[in-house]
Each structure stands twice: as structure tokens, then as C-alpha cells.
Design a protein around this motif. Structure first.
Motif, PDB file in Angstrom:
ATOM      1  N   ALA A  16       0.930  -1.330   0.019  1.00  0.00           N
ATOM      2  CA  ALA A  16       0.004  -0.071   0.231  1.00  0.00           C
ATOM      3  C   ALA A  16       0.783   1.191   0.075  1.00  0.00           C
ATOM      4  O   ALA A  16       0.570   2.350   0.766  1.00  0.00           O
ATOM      5  CB  ALA A  16      -1.095   0.162   1.292  1.00  0.00           C
ATOM      6  N   ALA A  17       2.110   1.553  -0.681  1.00  0.00           N
ATOM      7  CA  ALA A  17       2.880   2.368  -0.766  1.00  0.00           C
ATOM      8  C   ALA A  17       2.140   3.536  -1.643  1.00  0.00           C
ATOM      9  O   ALA A  17       1.985   3.127  -2.864  1.00  0.00           O
ATOM     10  CB  ALA A  17       4.057   1.863  -1.366  1.00  0.00           C
ATOM     11  N   ARG A  18       2.129   4.623  -1.259  1.00  0.00           N
ATOM     12  CA  ARG A  18       1.394   5.655  -2.002  1.00  0.00           C
ATOM     13  C   ARG A  18       2.470   6.930  -1.878  1.00  0.00           C
ATOM     14  O   ARG A  18       2.640   7.285  -0.489  1.00  0.00           O
ATOM     15  CB  ARG A  18       0.125   5.923  -1.535  1.00  0.00           C
ATOM     16  CG  ARG A  18      -0.889   6.775  -2.544  1.00  0.00           C
ATOM     17  CD  ARG A  18      -2.194   6.843  -2.267  1.00  0.00           C
ATOM     18  NE  ARG A  18      -2.878   5.583  -2.173  1.00  0.00           N
ATOM     19  CZ  ARG A  18      -3.500   4.997  -3.208  1.00  0.00           C
ATOM     20  NH1 ARG A  18      -3.501   5.606  -4.355  1.00  0.00           N
ATOM     21  NH2 ARG A  18      -4.076   3.840  -3.213  1.00  0.00           N
ATOM     22  N   LEU A  19       2.285   7.678  -3.004  1.00  0.00           N
ATOM     23  CA  LEU A  19       2.845   9.173  -2.670  1.00  0.00           C
ATOM     24  C   LEU A  19       1.982  10.084  -3.248  1.00  0.00           C
ATOM     25  O   LEU A  19       1.082   9.886  -4.365  1.00  0.00           O
ATOM     26  CB  LEU A  19       4.006   9.139  -3.865  1.00  0.00           C
ATOM     27  CG  LEU A  19       4.997  10.512  -4.131  1.00  0.00           C
ATOM     28  CD1 LEU A  19       5.649  10.656  -2.619  1.00  0.00           C
ATOM     29  CD2 LEU A  19       5.952  10.122  -5.213  1.00  0.00           C
ATOM     30  N   ALA A  20       1.621  11.038  -2.409  1.00  0.00           N
ATOM     31  CA  ALA A  20       0.699  12.108  -2.580  1.00  0.00           C
ATOM     32  C   ALA A  20       1.385  13.308  -2.493  1.00  0.00           C
ATOM     33  O   ALA A  20       2.642  13.608  -2.089  1.00  0.00           O
ATOM     34  CB  ALA A  20      -0.250  12.149  -1.487  1.00  0.00           C
ATOM     35  N   ALA A  21       1.115  14.375  -3.358  1.00  0.00           N
ATOM     36  CA  ALA A  21       1.738  15.379  -3.519  1.00  0.00           C
ATOM     37  C   ALA A  21       0.616  16.659  -3.302  1.00  0.00           C
ATOM     38  O   ALA A  21      -0.359  16.709  -4.154  1.00  0.00           O
ATOM     39  CB  ALA A  21       2.336  15.633  -4.769  1.00  0.00           C
ATOM     40  N   ILE A  22       1.099  17.839  -2.906  1.00  0.00           N
ATOM     41  CA  ILE A  22       0.474  19.000  -2.930  1.00  0.00           C
ATOM     42  C   ILE A  22       1.256  20.183  -3.466  1.00  0.00           C
ATOM     43  O   ILE A  22       2.422  20.365  -2.946  1.00  0.00           O
ATOM     44  CB  ILE A  22      -0.368  19.424  -1.764  1.00  0.00           C
ATOM     45  CG1 ILE A  22      -1.129  20.733  -1.942  1.00  0.00           C
ATOM     46  CG2 ILE A  22       0.718  19.810  -0.606  1.00  0.00           C
ATOM     47  CD1 ILE A  22      -2.013  21.051  -0.916  1.00  0.00           C
ATOM     48  N   THR A  23       0.998  20.831  -4.617  1.00  0.00           N
ATOM     49  CA  THR A  23       2.001  21.878  -5.150  1.00  0.00           C
ATOM     50  C   THR A  23       1.223  23.257  -5.205  1.00  0.00           C
ATOM     51  O   THR A  23      -0.104  23.343  -5.515  1.00  0.00           O
ATOM     52  CB  THR A  23       2.199  21.562  -6.579  1.00  0.00           C
ATOM     53  OG1 THR A  23       2.696  20.139  -6.746  1.00  0.00           O
ATOM     54  CG2 THR A  23       3.091  22.628  -7.327  1.00  0.00           C
ATOM     55  N   VAL A  24       1.901  24.283  -4.466  1.00  0.00           N
ATOM     56  CA  VAL A  24       1.148  25.462  -4.437  1.00  0.00           C
ATOM     57  C   VAL A  24       2.362  26.674  -5.004  1.00  0.00           C
ATOM     58  O   VAL A  24       3.662  26.389  -5.477  1.00  0.00           O
ATOM     59  CB  VAL A  24       1.103  26.165  -3.057  1.00  0.00           C
ATOM     60  CG1 VAL A  24      -0.172  25.324  -2.617  1.00  0.00           C
ATOM     61  CG2 VAL A  24       2.325  25.868  -2.291  1.00  0.00           C
ATOM     62  N   ASP A  25       1.998  27.699  -5.417  1.00  0.00           N
ATOM     63  CA  ASP A  25       2.900  28.825  -5.963  1.00  0.00           C
ATOM     64  C   ASP A  25       3.583  29.357  -4.660  1.00  0.00           C
ATOM     65  O   ASP A  25       2.834  29.926  -3.842  1.00  0.00           O
ATOM     66  CB  ASP A  25       2.162  29.859  -6.724  1.00  0.00           C
ATOM     67  CG  ASP A  25       2.635  29.872  -8.132  1.00  0.00           C
ATOM     68  OD1 ASP A  25       3.692  29.370  -8.201  1.00  0.00           O
ATOM     69  OD2 ASP A  25       1.978  30.353  -8.781  1.00  0.00           O
ATOM     70  N   ASN A  26       4.770  29.303  -4.331  1.00  0.00           N
ATOM     71  CA  ASN A  26       5.725  29.886  -3.377  1.00  0.00           C
ATOM     72  C   ASN A  26       5.869  31.406  -3.702  1.00  0.00           C
ATOM     73  O   ASN A  26       6.412  31.905  -4.639  1.00  0.00           O
ATOM     74  CB  ASN A  26       6.954  29.241  -3.156  1.00  0.00           C
ATOM     75  CG  ASN A  26       7.798  29.582  -2.015  1.00  0.00           C
ATOM     76  OD1 ASN A  26       7.219  30.270  -1.235  1.00  0.00           O
ATOM     77  ND2 ASN A  26       8.843  28.940  -1.893  1.00  0.00           N
ATOM     78  N   PRO A  27       5.236  32.186  -2.715  1.00  0.00           N
ATOM     79  CA  PRO A  27       5.343  33.739  -3.031  1.00  0.00           C
ATOM     80  C   PRO A  27       6.678  34.229  -2.683  1.00  0.00           C
ATOM     81  O   PRO A  27       7.015  35.346  -3.248  1.00  0.00           O
ATOM     82  CB  PRO A  27       4.343  34.254  -2.068  1.00  0.00           C
ATOM     83  CG  PRO A  27       4.228  33.457  -0.971  1.00  0.00           C
ATOM     84  CD  PRO A  27       4.453  32.141  -1.501  1.00  0.00           C
ATOM     85  N   LYS A  28       7.630  33.585  -2.054  1.00  0.00           N
ATOM     86  CA  LYS A  28       9.033  33.976  -1.925  1.00  0.00           C
ATOM     87  C   LYS A  28      10.099  33.783  -2.834  1.00  0.00           C
ATOM     88  O   LYS A  28      10.000  32.553  -3.362  1.00  0.00           O
ATOM     89  CB  LYS A  28       9.397  33.619  -0.619  1.00  0.00           C
ATOM     90  CG  LYS A  28       8.549  34.311   0.699  1.00  0.00           C
ATOM     91  CD  LYS A  28       8.895  33.739   1.961  1.00  0.00           C
ATOM     92  CE  LYS A  28       7.987  34.513   3.093  1.00  0.00           C
ATOM     93  NZ  LYS A  28       8.351  34.211   4.263  1.00  0.00           N
TER      94      LYS A  28
END
Length: 166
Positions: free
Chosen positions: A154-166
Motif C-alpha cells: 500500500a505504498a502511496r505518494l501524494a503531492a500538493i503543489t502551490v505557488d511559493n510567494p517568496k
């Protein structure tokens, strides 16, 4: 009266839309059988993210798995160390390691099956040139030899990507 009740609003830009990607990869698994030599490596799971719409993307990757150790006999405990590593692939470039290795060590005192959840996360704020990044998790048998069977399920990779303001 609470003096900080509305202070957080002064730092928020409520009228701007910022792109966000939340992506969950497919579940993967690998079995490392008894007497696997150290240095043996396998890919567990992969996820691809298109960051072309971001100006300065920053991605948090979270890996989770269930590790099951099974002895080969009632008198032989499971012994071994697994090293997990995140790699990023950008186009035709060589894979880039993201963060350090994460180790999981097994040294059971008795020869009984055991199950453990193993999780870690890393952040990557470096954009790929073509805007499309593929992240892969590998597992390597560390040391000289694995005793007993070790499964990463049950190996799972999850990702959240956002714009980094700095």
C-alpha cells in the motif's frame, strides 16, 4: 477581548487566485525476499505533476506504506534495514535526489510476523525546466543481507503543489 482575533486578515490577499495541485499516486508494492543482498534497489511508486502554470512552484510529497515482516522459520527473526529515497526526473536529465534517505530498520527479538506503518515527507521548491516533474520513491536493502521476507505494501505518494510567494 481577544487582541489577535482579526490580525491574520491583514496578511491575506483574498482577491487573488493561486493555483494548487493535489494529486495522489497509484498504490505500489515491493517484496524483498529472504537473503536479498544489500544494495538491491526497487522502485515502489511514482507520481507526475505538471507545474507549467506555476511561477514559483513548491511541492510537498508525502509517502506512506505498510511494512510487513515475515520470518522464514519459527526460530529466525527478520533482520534488515530499508533505505527509502525520493528522486525527481525532469525531461532527459539524470534523476535528482530530493531530501535525504529515510531508513526503516527491522531487528525483531522473536520470529513472529510484524506490521508497521512507515511514512515521511519532503518538500521540493525547484522547478523543472519543462514544467513537468516525475517523482519516484525507491527502496534499497541496506547492509549486507536481508534475513526473512519484508514487504512494502500500500505504498502511496501524494503531492500538493502551490505557488511559493517568496
Amino acid at each position: 477581548m481577544n487582541s489577535i482575533s482579526n490580525d491574520y486578515r491583514h496578511n491575506c490577499e483574498t482577491n487573488k487566485l493561486h493555483p494548487v495541485i493535489l494529486k495522489c499516486g497509484e498504490a505500489g508494492q515491493v517484496i524483498i525476499p529472504d537473503t536479498t543482498p544489500g544494495g538491491t534497489t526497487a522502485t515502489i511508486t511514482t507520481i507526475t505533476i505538471d507545474t507549467s502554470k506555476f511561477r514559483n512552484p513548491c511541492t510537498k510529497l508525502e509517502f506512506t506504506s505498510n511494512i510487513i515482516a515475515t520470518p522464514t522459520s519459527p526460530t529466525a527473526p527478520v533482520v534488515g534495514t530499508l533505505n527509502f529515497q525520493v528522486f525527481k526526473f525532469c525531461g532527459d536529465q539524470q534523476p535528482i535526489p530530493i531530501g535525504g534517505q529515510f531508513s526503516f530498520a527491522l531487528a525483531q527479538a522473536v520470529a513472529v510476523p510484524a506490521s508497521t506503518t512507515f511514512t515521511f515527507f519532503v518538500c521540493d521548491c525547484n522547478q523543472c525546466l519543462n514544467g513537468c516533474c516525475t517523482y519516484t520513491i525507491t527502496v534499497t536493502a541496506a547492509g549486507t543481507i536481508i534475513t526473512g521476507h519484508i514487504g512494502v505494501f500500500a505504498a502511496r505518494l501524494a503531492a500538493i503543489t502551490v505557488d511559493n510567494p517568496k
